[in-house]
Design an enzyme around this catalytic site. Structure first.
Site, PDB file in Angstrom:
ATOM      1  N   GLU A  90       0.785  -1.232   0.000  1.00 33.15           N
ATOM      2  CA  GLU A  90       0.000   0.000   0.000  1.00 33.15           C
ATOM      3  C   GLU A  90       0.819   1.285   0.000  1.00 33.15           C
ATOM      4  O   GLU A  90       0.406   2.286  -0.584  1.00 33.15           O
ATOM      5  CB  GLU A  90      -0.933   0.004   1.226  1.00 33.15           C
ATOM      6  CG  GLU A  90      -2.000  -1.070   1.211  1.00 33.15           C
ATOM      7  CD  GLU A  90      -3.002  -0.876   0.099  1.00 33.15           C
ATOM      8  OE1 GLU A  90      -3.459   0.262  -0.105  1.00 33.15           O
ATOM      9  OE2 GLU A  90      -3.302  -1.862  -0.612  1.00 33.15           O
ATOM     10  N   SER A 487     -44.572 -33.751  40.656  1.00 27.57           N
ATOM     11  CA  SER A 487     -44.118 -34.129  42.000  1.00 27.57           C
ATOM     12  C   SER A 487     -42.721 -33.636  42.330  1.00 27.57           C
ATOM     13  O   SER A 487     -42.305 -33.716  43.488  1.00 27.57           O
ATOM     14  CB  SER A 487     -44.180 -35.646  42.161  1.00 27.57           C
ATOM     15  OG  SER A 487     -45.517 -36.093  42.119  1.00 27.57           O
TER      16      SER A 487
END
Length: 827
Positions: A90, A487
């Site tokens: 770059e 239960s």
């Protein structure tokens, strides 16, 4: 000669004027474009969107959440190789220019003039500094105006910030394709590596991406990607940043990328990860979750999670297969390339080792199947085709789910499967080993359920299973499904009694009972599960062990539903419990998470625990913003290091929701449920386990919740749209075996530690049936736990006891007599 001098003078004057005008024009342009430039000083405090990462308790990555997949790295943490690769690609003169590369600009201008009118996008000559200006402060507009602003900002940025700071911003902000922003995230997404592990070839490929990540896709544009990568390698060599041998090797390296998932990264942890995501969203909001860069350390134990997922899925599948084979997932045309057609059928990705397949041909003894091919990174269907065989052994479970042959084992494979059937299959196991090339037919279970595993001392959720497959349904049945616990709620009722004067030896009559519900509600006649069978006077221990409904109703009637409702609220099972006796039998709706939390409070001696999936949350700077453990640690911050001072002490100020002695009593009673009650299958674990089963009306849900001294597990099974599971589908037959299988794995390497008896408890030998103090010659005795001030009765009589008028206290049978705590009298 004079004319020549005058002419030259005129040219000089004209040139001077033109120069001054040019300078003035340039200055004017600079002044004009400088008026509305963005404030570059905001870069100093810039906080880019950073992904939130969620980790298991051991540090393994569980999930990532982001809008932009980014991990922010300071420039000091970026390897020199990676920095050089981006500079080579770059801006090789980055550390030398002042923000603008004039040679590059001239080159771009020449190319623009050559390509004018060709509709080609102009080539940029932006330096890294200019790209920072554009990416952070400007738009992607293609115009001279934007380029001028970009150049002006670049020069200002160069004067305000160091080169390293500018490069740091660039390397963390730049988009590199596949949803990855910045080099750290891209390294993970493309290669599943940290930046420190990247090779020359890999770093060069990442550095090639900023200009056009889509055009350099590693699969769709593979050749172009290789070409651009090699260009970067050549620039690295040209600049002297790598050696010739490294460059030659890097050019030959294949471009192999890893398709890294963006969801849960721990197998079987999807429901857990999603619950954590929702928690963070509720705490901090969407922006903080997806952009805040949070580091979340969860309570998940990956090993226990896999055990939980494995045993829960096996339990669901085993029950479902007993109901018979319902048929193929779908049908496809297998002429031509069946792989492409099969790849288009949606399959579940989180049920490994199950795989989707299509039946290619069948006979009486076998069927040849072809497995669904995978997809490459670009989305194309893999060209690889894998096949296997399903023999009669692999379909022998597949009895017809309905019709005249229901529940009859198939006599041939072709009676079960047909060519074109899309199915699931996994390796056929014989004698504990997979049979090479042979597979077993599978079907997705209709029944679902959930499991939660918790540390009872802290409330840390160690594992969570919210259903058979998260890919199939994201509904988390562990936290979102409200079901009747049946239960399994009874221990809360019995704890309420034990905490208010009753003992495990308190006797209640088990006999038919009728309750007038008033206001047109009619008469309610609760029955035991074994309808028509009653046992007469029973101790609370035996009543819980046998899960006797009529005893529980009489007990609730005696102590009052408001008291039970208060305890249910304390334990967090219900927010408000209606004052109806049916709720004592678990008729209300709650979640597995709530029930497991309640049992945890019993297991830890009655201390309140708040369930949590998160241990700690840190912000992007490492500051802790949430911590679950709020206990005070005295002596942990010892100045000057260790100087033989006393060990640090944890100060626990959590609320005591149940007396510790009551907690031990109910724990001991629930040990009886495992040792000789409705959950005897769990006895096979071979360790001290306490627990309770639960079965709802019409057998729609099956529960088991149990615990060892250090781990609690809760399970329910049922259809998402509740319906009957079948006769005998109780918590003891469905849920308890899953808990057994899980606890065998989870406690395999743990010693058999008994439950701790709290100070003050007296263990007295009593008759196991009557609860009375045992005599010298009694053989059916147990050690029962009593609090100070209570003791087993010395004697009492039920049958034959009469009132003043001579009427038997047992007539009528539904009178419901209860033995007073600590006495021998009935009332």
């Amino acid at each position: 000669m004079r004319l020549l001098v005058r002419f030259l003078g005129f040219l000089f004057a004209a040139g001077t004027v033109v120069f001054l005008v040019g300078v003035a024009a340039t200055a004017g342009l600079i002044w004009h474009f400088s008026q509305d430039l963005p404030d570059y000083s905001q870069l100093q405090d810039y906080e880019p969107p950073v992904m939130t990462r969620v980790h298991a308790a051991d540090g393994a990555l569980l999930g990532e959440y982001s809008k932009e997949r980014r991990l922010y790295l300071p420039i000091q943490a970026v390897p020199k190789l990676v920095v050089n690769a981006f500079l080579a690609a770059e801006d090789k003169n980055f550390y030398e220019h002042g923000g603008i590369d004039f040679q590059g600009m001239a080159r771009a201008a020449v190319l623009y003039a050559q390509n004018y009118g060709s509709n080609r996008r102009p080539q940029g000559a932006s330096t890294i500094t200019q790209q920072v200006a554009k990416n952070f402060l400007l738009t992607n507009e293609v115009s001279f105006t934007r380029k001028i602003k970009e150049a002006l900002l670049a020069m200002r940025i160069e004067r305000a910030y160091s080169k390293d700071k500018i490069l740091e911003l660039y390397l963390n902000e730049i988009y590199l394709g596949l949803g990855a922003y910045g080099v750290a995230a891209a390294s993970l997404v493309y290669f599943d590596k940290s930046v420190n592990e990247l090779t020359v070839a890999e770093a060069s490929y990442l550095a090639a991406l900023p200009k056009a990540p889509a055009a350099l896709h590693p699969v769709r544009n593979h050749d172009r990607a290789i070409e651009r990568r090699n260009y970067v390698i050549d620039r690295l060599l040209e600049n002297g940043w790598i050696k010739q041998a490294d460059a030659e090797k890097a050019r030959k390296d294949p471009l192999n990328v890893t398709n890294r998932a963006n969801g849960a990264h721990i197998f079987a942890g999807e429901y857990f990860a999603e619950e954590v995501r929702r928690d963070i969203f509720e705490r901090y909001g969407e922006k903080k979750l997806y952009e805040g860069g949070l580091s979340v350390r969860t309570t998940l134990d990956p090993k226990i999670q896999v055990m939980a997922r494995k045993t829960m899925a096996a339990g669901l599948v085993n029950f479902d297969e007993q109901q018979g084979w319902r048929g193929a997932v779908t049908q496809i045309d297998i002429s031509g390339d069946w792989g492409v057609k099969l790849a288009d059928v949606k399959s579940l990705s989180d049920i490994s080792p199950w795989r989707m397949a299509v039946v290619l041909e069948t006979s009486d003894q076998s069927a040849r199947i072809g497995f669904q091919p995978g997809r490459e990174l670009g989305g194309a269907v893999s060209k690889e085709r894998q096949t296997g065989i399903i023999t009669l052994d692999g379909v022998k479970w597949a009895k017809a789910a309905s019709g005249p042959t229901r529940f009859k084992s198939p006599s041939s494979v072709s009676r079960v499967l047909s060519p074109g059937d899309v199915i699931y299959a996994d390796p056929l196991i014989k004698d504990g080993n997979p049979v090479e090339g042979q597979y077993r037919l599978r079907q997705l279970p209709e029944i679902s359920g959930a499991m939660v595993v918790m540390d009872p001392w802290t409330g840390r959720v160690l594992a969570m299973v919210g259903g058979f497959s998260f890919d199939q349904s994201q509904f988390n049945r562990a936290t979102q499904a409200y079901r009747q616990p049946g239960s399994s709620f009874k221990p809360i009722v019995y704890s309420s009694a034990l905490d208010n004067g009753y003992t495990p030896s308190t006797v209640v009559v088990d006999a038919p009972i009728e309750i007038d519900q008033g206001q047109g509600g009619g008469v309610w006649r609760p029955e035991n599960y074994s309808s028509g069978k009653y046992y007469g006077p029973q101790t609370l221990r035996n009543a819980l062990r046998l899960s006797l409904n009529t005893v529980t109703v009489r007990l609730a009637q005696d102590i009052g539903m408001p008291l039970i409702g208060e305890y249910a609220k304390r334990f967090g099972v219900y927010d408000e419990l209606p004052n109806y006796l049916s709720y004592a039998l678990g008729a209300g709706e709650t979640t597995v998470m709530r029930m497991v939390s309640a049992y945890s409070m019993i297991a830890n001696g009655g201390r309140r625990v708040k369930p949590t999936l998160i241990d700690r949350i840190q912000d992007r700077y490492g500051h802790t913003i949430f911590k679950h453990d709020t206990r005070e640690c005295r002596g942990c911050d010892a100045p000057g290091g260790w100087k033989n001072q006393p060990e640090p002490q944890l100060v626990d100020r959590r609320e005591q929701v149940l007396d510790s002695m009551t907690a031990y009593q109910i724990t001991s009673m629930m040990e009886g449920v495992v040792q000789g009650g409705t959950a005897t299958v769990v006895r096979e674990v071979g360790k001290p386990i306490a627990g309770k089963t639960g079965t709802t009306n019409d057998e729609k849900d099956a529960w088991f919740i149990g615990f060892s001294p250090d781990i609690v597990v809760g399970i329910y099974m049922g259809y998402d749209k509740p319906r009957n599971l079948g006769r005998g589908a109780t918590g003891g037959h469905l849920a308890a075996p899953i808990a057994r299988d899980f606890l065998k794995l989870a406690l395999a390497d743990k010693p058999a530690i008994p439950f701790k008896v709290p100070a003050g408890i007296k263990l007295i030998r009593v008759d196991a049936k009557t609860g009375m103090r045992a005599g010298p010659g009694d053989t059916r005795t147990i050690l029962e736990a009593f609090k100070p001030g209570t003791a087993p009765p010395d004697n009492y009589s039920v049958i034959g006891v009469a009132d003043a008028d001579g009427r038997s206290l047992m007539a009528p049978p539904d009178a419901g007599y209860i033995m007073r705590p600590g006495t021998g009298g009935l009332y």
